[in-house]
Scaffold this motif. Structure first.
Motif, PDB file in Angstrom:
ATOM      1  N   VAL A  62       0.872  -1.171   0.000  1.00 29.02           N
ATOM      2  CA  VAL A  62       0.000   0.000   0.000  1.00 29.02           C
ATOM      3  C   VAL A  62       0.911   1.223   0.000  1.00 29.02           C
ATOM      4  O   VAL A  62       1.608   1.475   0.977  1.00 29.02           O
ATOM      5  CB  VAL A  62      -0.922   0.008   1.239  1.00 29.02           C
ATOM      6  CG1 VAL A  62      -1.842   1.212   1.204  1.00 29.02           C
ATOM      7  CG2 VAL A  62      -1.715  -1.278   1.319  1.00 29.02           C
ATOM      8  N   PHE A  63       0.889   1.966  -1.093  1.00 29.31           N
ATOM      9  CA  PHE A  63       1.824   3.069  -1.252  1.00 29.31           C
ATOM     10  C   PHE A  63       1.093   4.379  -1.484  1.00 29.31           C
ATOM     11  O   PHE A  63      -0.038   4.402  -1.965  1.00 29.31           O
ATOM     12  CB  PHE A  63       2.763   2.797  -2.428  1.00 29.31           C
ATOM     13  CG  PHE A  63       3.465   1.466  -2.327  1.00 29.31           C
ATOM     14  CD1 PHE A  63       4.371   1.221  -1.309  1.00 29.31           C
ATOM     15  CD2 PHE A  63       3.194   0.448  -3.224  1.00 29.31           C
ATOM     16  CE1 PHE A  63       5.010  -0.006  -1.200  1.00 29.31           C
ATOM     17  CE2 PHE A  63       3.836  -0.777  -3.127  1.00 29.31           C
ATOM     18  CZ  PHE A  63       4.742  -1.005  -2.120  1.00 29.31           C
ATOM     19  N   ASN A  73       5.457   2.393 -12.762  1.00 35.93           N
ATOM     20  CA  ASN A  73       5.546   2.135 -11.321  1.00 35.93           C
ATOM     21  C   ASN A  73       4.181   1.928 -10.691  1.00 35.93           C
ATOM     22  O   ASN A  73       3.985   1.017  -9.901  1.00 35.93           O
ATOM     23  CB  ASN A  73       6.274   3.268 -10.599  1.00 35.93           C
ATOM     24  CG  ASN A  73       7.772   3.061 -10.576  1.00 35.93           C
ATOM     25  OD1 ASN A  73       8.261   1.983 -10.857  1.00 35.93           O
ATOM     26  ND2 ASN A  73       8.495   4.108 -10.255  1.00 35.93           N
ATOM     27  N   ARG A  74       3.217   2.771 -11.039  1.00 33.72           N
ATOM     28  CA  ARG A  74       1.894   2.657 -10.434  1.00 33.72           C
ATOM     29  C   ARG A  74       1.214   1.358 -10.859  1.00 33.72           C
ATOM     30  O   ARG A  74       0.699   0.616 -10.033  1.00 33.72           O
ATOM     31  CB  ARG A  74       1.004   3.839 -10.787  1.00 33.72           C
ATOM     32  CG  ARG A  74      -0.336   3.790 -10.071  1.00 33.72           C
ATOM     33  CD  ARG A  74      -1.225   4.948 -10.466  1.00 33.72           C
ATOM     34  NE  ARG A  74      -0.745   6.218  -9.977  1.00 33.72           N
ATOM     35  CZ  ARG A  74      -1.024   6.710  -8.784  1.00 33.72           C
ATOM     36  NH1 ARG A  74      -1.774   6.031  -7.959  1.00 33.72           N
ATOM     37  NH2 ARG A  74      -0.562   7.878  -8.411  1.00 33.72           N
ATOM     38  N   SER A  75       1.216   1.054 -12.130  1.00 32.16           N
ATOM     39  CA  SER A  75       0.554  -0.166 -12.597  1.00 32.16           C
ATOM     40  C   SER A  75       1.240  -1.426 -12.064  1.00 32.16           C
ATOM     41  O   SER A  75       0.600  -2.455 -11.881  1.00 32.16           O
ATOM     42  CB  SER A  75       0.480  -0.194 -14.123  1.00 32.16           C
ATOM     43  OG  SER A  75       1.781  -0.210 -14.676  1.00 32.16           O
ATOM     44  N   MET A  76       2.535  -1.339 -11.781  1.00 32.25           N
ATOM     45  CA  MET A  76       3.256  -2.489 -11.229  1.00 32.25           C
ATOM     46  C   MET A  76       3.266  -2.452  -9.700  1.00 32.25           C
ATOM     47  O   MET A  76       3.871  -3.303  -9.066  1.00 32.25           O
ATOM     48  CB  MET A  76       4.688  -2.507 -11.780  1.00 32.25           C
ATOM     49  CG  MET A  76       4.715  -2.788 -13.267  1.00 32.25           C
ATOM     50  SD  MET A  76       6.335  -2.679 -14.100  1.00 32.25           S
ATOM     51  CE  MET A  76       7.531  -2.832 -12.865  1.00 32.25           C
ATOM     52  N   ASN A  77       2.590  -1.459  -9.118  1.00 30.42           N
ATOM     53  CA  ASN A  77       2.512  -1.280  -7.669  1.00 30.42           C
ATOM     54  C   ASN A  77       3.896  -1.230  -7.028  1.00 30.42           C
ATOM     55  O   ASN A  77       4.184  -1.904  -6.049  1.00 30.42           O
ATOM     56  CB  ASN A  77       1.644  -2.350  -7.006  1.00 30.42           C
ATOM     57  CG  ASN A  77       1.190  -1.914  -5.630  1.00 30.42           C
ATOM     58  OD1 ASN A  77       0.918  -0.741  -5.406  1.00 30.42           O
ATOM     59  ND2 ASN A  77       1.122  -2.847  -4.711  1.00 30.42           N
ATOM     60  N   GLN A  78       4.750  -0.406  -7.608  1.00 30.83           N
ATOM     61  CA  GLN A  78       6.086  -0.194  -7.060  1.00 30.83           C
ATOM     62  C   GLN A  78       6.180   1.250  -6.587  1.00 30.83           C
ATOM     63  O   GLN A  78       6.274   2.168  -7.391  1.00 30.83           O
ATOM     64  CB  GLN A  78       7.155  -0.481  -8.115  1.00 30.83           C
ATOM     65  CG  GLN A  78       7.195  -1.928  -8.515  1.00 30.83           C
ATOM     66  CD  GLN A  78       8.252  -2.208  -9.567  1.00 30.83           C
ATOM     67  OE1 GLN A  78       8.711  -1.319 -10.271  1.00 30.83           O
ATOM     68  NE2 GLN A  78       8.616  -3.469  -9.692  1.00 30.83           N
ATOM     69  N   GLU A 126      -6.600   5.000  -6.772  1.00 30.42           N
ATOM     70  CA  GLU A 126      -7.480   4.913  -7.930  1.00 30.42           C
ATOM     71  C   GLU A 126      -6.618   4.764  -9.177  1.00 30.42           C
ATOM     72  O   GLU A 126      -5.644   5.482  -9.369  1.00 30.42           O
ATOM     73  CB  GLU A 126      -8.343   6.164  -8.040  1.00 30.42           C
ATOM     74  CG  GLU A 126      -9.192   6.417  -6.803  1.00 30.42           C
ATOM     75  CD  GLU A 126     -10.243   5.342  -6.572  1.00 30.42           C
ATOM     76  OE1 GLU A 126     -10.762   4.790  -7.557  1.00 30.42           O
ATOM     77  OE2 GLU A 126     -10.533   5.050  -5.407  1.00 30.42           O
ATOM     78  N   ASP A 127      -7.011   3.852 -10.044  1.00 23.14           N
ATOM     79  CA  ASP A 127      -6.237   3.579 -11.254  1.00 23.14           C
ATOM     80  C   ASP A 127      -6.082   4.792 -12.165  1.00 23.14           C
ATOM     81  O   ASP A 127      -5.092   4.932 -12.858  1.00 23.14           O
ATOM     82  CB  ASP A 127      -6.871   2.435 -12.044  1.00 23.14           C
ATOM     83  CG  ASP A 127      -6.730   1.108 -11.331  1.00 23.14           C
ATOM     84  OD1 ASP A 127      -5.786   0.963 -10.530  1.00 23.14           O
ATOM     85  OD2 ASP A 127      -7.568   0.214 -11.561  1.00 23.14           O
ATOM     86  N   ASP A 128      -7.085   5.673 -12.184  1.00 18.27           N
ATOM     87  CA  ASP A 128      -7.027   6.781 -13.132  1.00 18.27           C
ATOM     88  C   ASP A 128      -6.291   8.005 -12.593  1.00 18.27           C
ATOM     89  O   ASP A 128      -6.225   9.022 -13.257  1.00 18.27           O
ATOM     90  CB  ASP A 128      -8.437   7.170 -13.571  1.00 18.27           C
ATOM     91  CG  ASP A 128      -9.332   7.558 -12.414  1.00 18.27           C
ATOM     92  OD1 ASP A 128     -10.407   8.105 -12.670  1.00 18.27           O
ATOM     93  OD2 ASP A 128      -8.962   7.298 -11.262  1.00 18.27           O
ATOM     94  N   LEU A 129      -5.745   7.932 -11.390  1.00 15.53           N
ATOM     95  CA  LEU A 129      -4.978   9.052 -10.871  1.00 15.53           C
ATOM     96  C   LEU A 129      -3.657   9.158 -11.626  1.00 15.53           C
ATOM     97  O   LEU A 129      -3.025   8.162 -11.926  1.00 15.53           O
ATOM     98  CB  LEU A 129      -4.704   8.873  -9.377  1.00 15.53           C
ATOM     99  CG  LEU A 129      -5.932   8.927  -8.475  1.00 15.53           C
ATOM    100  CD1 LEU A 129      -5.529   8.609  -7.045  1.00 15.53           C
ATOM    101  CD2 LEU A 129      -6.596  10.283  -8.546  1.00 15.53           C
ATOM    102  N   VAL A 130      -3.245  10.373 -11.920  1.00 18.47           N
ATOM    103  CA  VAL A 130      -2.020  10.556 -12.692  1.00 18.47           C
ATOM    104  C   VAL A 130      -0.917  11.257 -11.907  1.00 18.47           C
ATOM    105  O   VAL A 130       0.189  11.363 -12.378  1.00 18.47           O
ATOM    106  CB  VAL A 130      -2.301  11.330 -14.006  1.00 18.47           C
ATOM    107  CG1 VAL A 130      -3.156  10.499 -14.930  1.00 18.47           C
ATOM    108  CG2 VAL A 130      -2.947  12.664 -13.718  1.00 18.47           C
TER     109      VAL A 130
END
Length: 142
Positions: A62-63, A73-78, A126-130
């Motif tokens: 949880v980052f 990084n976000r899509s790979m949860n790093q 949220e996935d759509d956050l940039v």
């Protein structure tokens, strides 16, 4: 800036042993052993509680920060947990992890708990956050 969380189980290991295979992180701002050792001391001295960790002690992966240097990084949860909701210990005295809630026979009903108090703490992912940081927050019962 405060220390980020590392994967589950590392908190029980001495700080020096937590960097095995991750030696490059020892020199990164916010990740040095000195900074990581000082964070819990600072919280204790200031009588503050990391509300998310108090409610979710076993949470891992949880980052709140994802470097924009590597787009995936976000899509790979790093990422790192750099953002915190800190509260006074008096607002958090009743907090227990979900596994412990309801287990105590002498637990006070919600109406008997002190107010104001922290009810929940969260990190929005949220996935759509940039942005490079995600929002963190808490719910306070007044």
């Amino acid at each position: 800036m405060f220390r980020p969380d590392f994967p589950e189980g590392l908190a029980e290991k001495p700080i020096a042993d937590q960097y095995l295979g991750l030696t490059s992180l020892k020199k990164s701002a916010g990740l040095t052993p000195e900074e990581r050792e000082s964070f819990p001391k600072m919280l204790k001295e200031a009588d503050l509680v990391d509300t998310f960790r108090a409610l979710h002690p076993d949470a891992s992966g949880v980052f709140s920060y994802y470097s924009m240097r590597v787009v995936k990084n976000r899509s790979m949860n790093q990422g790192l947990r750099l953002d915190y909701v800190l509260a006074s210990s008096s607002l958090c005295a009743h907090l227990r992890p979900p596994a412990e809630r309801g287990a105590a026979k002498d637990e006070a009903p919600a109406g008997d708990l002190p107010v104001p108090r922290i009810q929940d703490s969260f990190i929005l992912d949220e996935d759509d956050l940039v942005a490079d940081h995600t929002a963190v927050g808490c719910t306070i019962v007044l």
